[in-house]
Design a protein around this motif. Structure first.
Motif, PDB file in Angstrom:
ATOM      1  N   VAL A 256      -8.146  26.703 -21.330  1.00 40.56           N
ATOM      2  CA  VAL A 256      -9.543  26.066 -21.084  1.00 40.56           C
ATOM      3  C   VAL A 256      -9.950  26.783 -20.037  1.00 40.56           C
ATOM      4  O   VAL A 256     -11.575  26.507 -19.983  1.00 40.56           O
ATOM      5  CB  VAL A 256      -9.079  24.597 -20.778  1.00 40.56           C
ATOM      6  CG1 VAL A 256      -8.328  23.572 -21.671  1.00 40.56           C
ATOM      7  CG2 VAL A 256      -8.525  24.466 -19.216  1.00 40.56           C
ATOM      8  N   TYR A 257      -9.506  27.579 -19.113  1.00 42.54           N
ATOM      9  CA  TYR A 257     -10.334  28.388 -18.273  1.00 42.54           C
ATOM     10  C   TYR A 257     -10.788  29.613 -18.592  1.00 42.54           C
ATOM     11  O   TYR A 257     -11.431  30.271 -17.734  1.00 42.54           O
ATOM     12  CB  TYR A 257      -9.255  28.283 -16.892  1.00 42.54           C
ATOM     13  CG  TYR A 257      -8.661  27.132 -16.308  1.00 42.54           C
ATOM     14  CD1 TYR A 257      -9.468  26.318 -15.475  1.00 42.54           C
ATOM     15  CD2 TYR A 257      -7.399  26.636 -16.547  1.00 42.54           C
ATOM     16  CE1 TYR A 257      -9.148  25.148 -15.060  1.00 42.54           C
ATOM     17  CE2 TYR A 257      -6.738  25.441 -16.079  1.00 42.54           C
ATOM     18  CZ  TYR A 257      -7.884  24.879 -15.288  1.00 42.54           C
ATOM     19  OH  TYR A 257      -7.322  23.641 -14.645  1.00 42.54           O
ATOM     20  N   ASP A 258     -10.596  29.841 -19.786  1.00 45.76           N
ATOM     21  CA  ASP A 258     -11.131  31.074 -20.253  1.00 45.76           C
ATOM     22  C   ASP A 258     -12.472  31.115 -20.460  1.00 45.76           C
ATOM     23  O   ASP A 258     -13.124  30.104 -21.075  1.00 45.76           O
ATOM     24  CB  ASP A 258     -10.345  31.410 -21.686  1.00 45.76           C
ATOM     25  CG  ASP A 258     -10.596  33.167 -22.221  1.00 45.76           C
ATOM     26  OD1 ASP A 258     -11.629  33.447 -22.400  1.00 45.76           O
ATOM     27  OD2 ASP A 258      -9.485  33.744 -21.849  1.00 45.76           O
ATOM     28  N   PRO A 259     -13.298  31.997 -19.911  1.00 44.84           N
ATOM     29  CA  PRO A 259     -14.749  32.083 -20.205  1.00 44.84           C
ATOM     30  C   PRO A 259     -15.303  32.226 -21.605  1.00 44.84           C
ATOM     31  O   PRO A 259     -16.412  32.038 -21.894  1.00 44.84           O
ATOM     32  CB  PRO A 259     -15.212  33.517 -19.336  1.00 44.84           C
ATOM     33  CG  PRO A 259     -14.031  34.351 -19.687  1.00 44.84           C
ATOM     34  CD  PRO A 259     -12.650  33.508 -19.239  1.00 44.84           C
ATOM     35  N   ASP A 260     -14.374  32.588 -22.579  1.00 43.91           N
ATOM     36  CA  ASP A 260     -14.658  32.812 -23.950  1.00 43.91           C
ATOM     37  C   ASP A 260     -14.779  31.261 -24.453  1.00 43.91           C
ATOM     38  O   ASP A 260     -13.694  30.771 -24.278  1.00 43.91           O
ATOM     39  CB  ASP A 260     -13.873  33.730 -24.638  1.00 43.91           C
ATOM     40  CG  ASP A 260     -14.410  33.582 -26.393  1.00 43.91           C
ATOM     41  OD1 ASP A 260     -15.196  34.320 -26.766  1.00 43.91           O
ATOM     42  OD2 ASP A 260     -13.472  32.827 -27.192  1.00 43.91           O
ATOM     43  N   GLU A 261     -15.980  30.869 -24.882  1.00 43.82           N
ATOM     44  CA  GLU A 261     -16.034  29.434 -25.356  1.00 43.82           C
ATOM     45  C   GLU A 261     -14.987  29.031 -26.541  1.00 43.82           C
ATOM     46  O   GLU A 261     -14.587  27.871 -26.553  1.00 43.82           O
ATOM     47  CB  GLU A 261     -17.561  29.075 -25.890  1.00 43.82           C
ATOM     48  CG  GLU A 261     -18.360  29.372 -24.701  1.00 43.82           C
ATOM     49  CD  GLU A 261     -19.861  28.800 -25.282  1.00 43.82           C
ATOM     50  OE1 GLU A 261     -20.156  28.808 -26.256  1.00 43.82           O
ATOM     51  OE2 GLU A 261     -20.518  28.488 -24.184  1.00 43.82           O
ATOM     52  N   THR A 262     -14.640  29.997 -27.490  1.00 45.15           N
ATOM     53  CA  THR A 262     -13.736  29.687 -28.523  1.00 45.15           C
ATOM     54  C   THR A 262     -12.436  29.642 -27.865  1.00 45.15           C
ATOM     55  O   THR A 262     -11.499  28.665 -28.419  1.00 45.15           O
ATOM     56  CB  THR A 262     -13.707  30.669 -29.532  1.00 45.15           C
ATOM     57  OG1 THR A 262     -15.125  30.603 -30.164  1.00 45.15           O
ATOM     58  CG2 THR A 262     -13.003  30.245 -30.808  1.00 45.15           C
ATOM     59  N   THR A 263     -12.170  30.423 -27.246  1.00 48.64           N
ATOM     60  CA  THR A 263     -10.652  30.555 -26.690  1.00 48.64           C
ATOM     61  C   THR A 263     -10.426  29.088 -25.782  1.00 48.64           C
ATOM     62  O   THR A 263      -9.435  28.523 -25.628  1.00 48.64           O
ATOM     63  CB  THR A 263     -10.307  31.839 -25.839  1.00 48.64           C
ATOM     64  OG1 THR A 263     -10.547  32.792 -26.378  1.00 48.64           O
ATOM     65  CG2 THR A 263      -8.988  31.733 -25.049  1.00 48.64           C
ATOM     66  N   SER A 264     -11.679  28.722 -25.036  1.00 44.40           N
ATOM     67  CA  SER A 264     -11.356  27.525 -24.147  1.00 44.40           C
ATOM     68  C   SER A 264     -11.278  26.354 -25.045  1.00 44.40           C
ATOM     69  O   SER A 264     -10.697  25.502 -24.724  1.00 44.40           O
ATOM     70  CB  SER A 264     -12.617  27.565 -23.344  1.00 44.40           C
ATOM     71  OG  SER A 264     -12.806  26.283 -22.436  1.00 44.40           O
ATOM     72  N   ALA A 265     -12.125  26.371 -26.148  1.00 46.85           N
ATOM     73  CA  ALA A 265     -11.977  25.137 -26.959  1.00 46.85           C
ATOM     74  C   ALA A 265     -10.787  25.018 -27.722  1.00 46.85           C
ATOM     75  O   ALA A 265     -10.133  23.910 -27.781  1.00 46.85           O
ATOM     76  CB  ALA A 265     -13.123  25.564 -28.245  1.00 46.85           C
ATOM     77  N   SER A 266     -10.118  26.165 -27.987  1.00 47.33           N
ATOM     78  CA  SER A 266      -8.619  26.162 -28.509  1.00 47.33           C
ATOM     79  C   SER A 266      -7.734  25.485 -27.453  1.00 47.33           C
ATOM     80  O   SER A 266      -6.825  24.825 -27.813  1.00 47.33           O
ATOM     81  CB  SER A 266      -8.086  27.306 -28.955  1.00 47.33           C
ATOM     82  OG  SER A 266      -9.026  27.973 -29.745  1.00 47.33           O
ATOM     83  N   GLY A 267      -7.868  25.689 -26.123  1.00 43.85           N
ATOM     84  CA  GLY A 267      -7.220  25.396 -25.181  1.00 43.85           C
ATOM     85  C   GLY A 267      -7.509  23.487 -25.046  1.00 43.85           C
ATOM     86  O   GLY A 267      -6.616  22.958 -24.764  1.00 43.85           O
TER      87      GLY A 267
END
Length: 309
Positions: A256-267
């Motif tokens: 969730v802390y990743d700046p990439d929105e898709t990675t964050s949404a996966s979290g």
């Protein structure tokens, strides 16, 4: 016709508010017994609720047998009925009774530690257990702000708003002004609540896995984290049938802390999955979580904005 519709809305709102008030003083054991009667009726009589719940459960738990799935459908609809019956209790019940119904609180240190570090806290609050009881507890123990969309029955708005704000919580609209209010609250090291499992409008989300299938997921969270360095936790009020609730705060998936929105949404979706694992029957499976599809996005004029994991 134009005049009769508002009258009809007002009548429905009064009837619903009267029901909430009549149930507000009932014992939780009584409300649970009623839910156990209503749940099977909903399953039998409401084709839509039964169909959506079953379709979602078959999708996310493919290894479960048909009999196990049928049992989980009934349990889920019973818990959903219980949540509806408990709204009056959460919003209008005696505050001391509601507070005393919260028998356990797990993971509170996640919020306390963040505030000690002068960091805001973003609470991901999925539609699990009784999320209104979670709102009640958060509002009474922390400076708390949450987004709020008025109900379709406009006369119910002041009743719901009063119920959600009666412990000091602050409701803000689901628009840019509301987002600005969340940012200000986080910068003051306060707590804010976000519903992580509602489908956003086109252009406000990305496709990310939810139980192995792509679901259109909001991207508000990474924007808030990037600008505030807030800590993210998942919060739920697990129902202890007929007795009360156990509030659980869980550390969010690190993505969730990743700046990439898709990675964050996966979290975000993984965090919701972890909360559901506490008791899958208490999640509101009758919501169409997979309504928007990548195929539909391809034909949308803003397709380039819809990233897929």
């Amino acid at each position: 016709m134009a005049k009769s519709e508002p009258r009809s809305n007002a009548f429905q709102a009064r009837a619903i508010a009267l029901l909430w008030r009549s149930l507000a003083g009932r014992r939780l054991s009584t409300l649970w017994r009623l839910a156990r009667l209503i749940g099977p009726l909903v399953e039998r009589l409401s084709r839509r609720e039964r169909h959506i719940t079953r379709a979602n459960l078959v999708e996310v738990y493919p290894s479960r047998s048909p009999s196990e799935c049928s049992q989980l459908v009934r349990q889920s609809l019973t818990h959903s009925a219980a949540t509806m019956l408990e709204l009056g209790f959460a919003w209008m019940g005696d505050p001391e009774r509601v507070e005393s119904s919260i028998l356990e609180v797990h993971g509170r240190e996640l919020l306390d530690d963040a505030r000690a570090e002068r960091r805001g806290v973003i609470v991901l609050a999925p539609h699990f257990g009784n999320w209104e009881v979670l709102n009640f507890w958060l509002s009474g123990h922390f400076p708390f702000t949450a987004m709020y969309e008025p109900p379709k029955l406009a006369p119910l708005d002041p009743i719901i708003r009063q119920g959600r704000e009666r412990r000091g919580g602050n409701l803000v609209p689901t628009n840019p002004r509301g987002v600005a209010a969340l940012l200000k609250a986080l910068k003051r090291s306060e707590a804010v609540g976000i519903l992580p499992d509602q489908e956003p409008d086109w252009g406000s989300g990305v496709f990310a896995p939810f139980f192995g299938r792509l679901a259109y997921t909001a991207t508000l969270l990474p924007k808030l984290v990037a600008r505030t360095q807030a800590r993210v936790v998942t919060g739920v009020a697990l129902r202890l049938p007929g007795r009360g609730y156990a509030i659980h705060f869980l550390a969010a998936d690190a993505r969730v802390y990743d700046p990439d929105e898709t990675t964050s949404a996966s979290g975000v979706n993984a965090s919701v999955e972890s909360a559901i694992a506490l008791d899958p029957a208490q999640y509101q499976w009758e919501y169409k979580r997979y309504r928007k599809t990548p195929e539909e996005a391809e034909g949308h004029p803003d397709f380039k904005r819809f990233r897929i994991y």
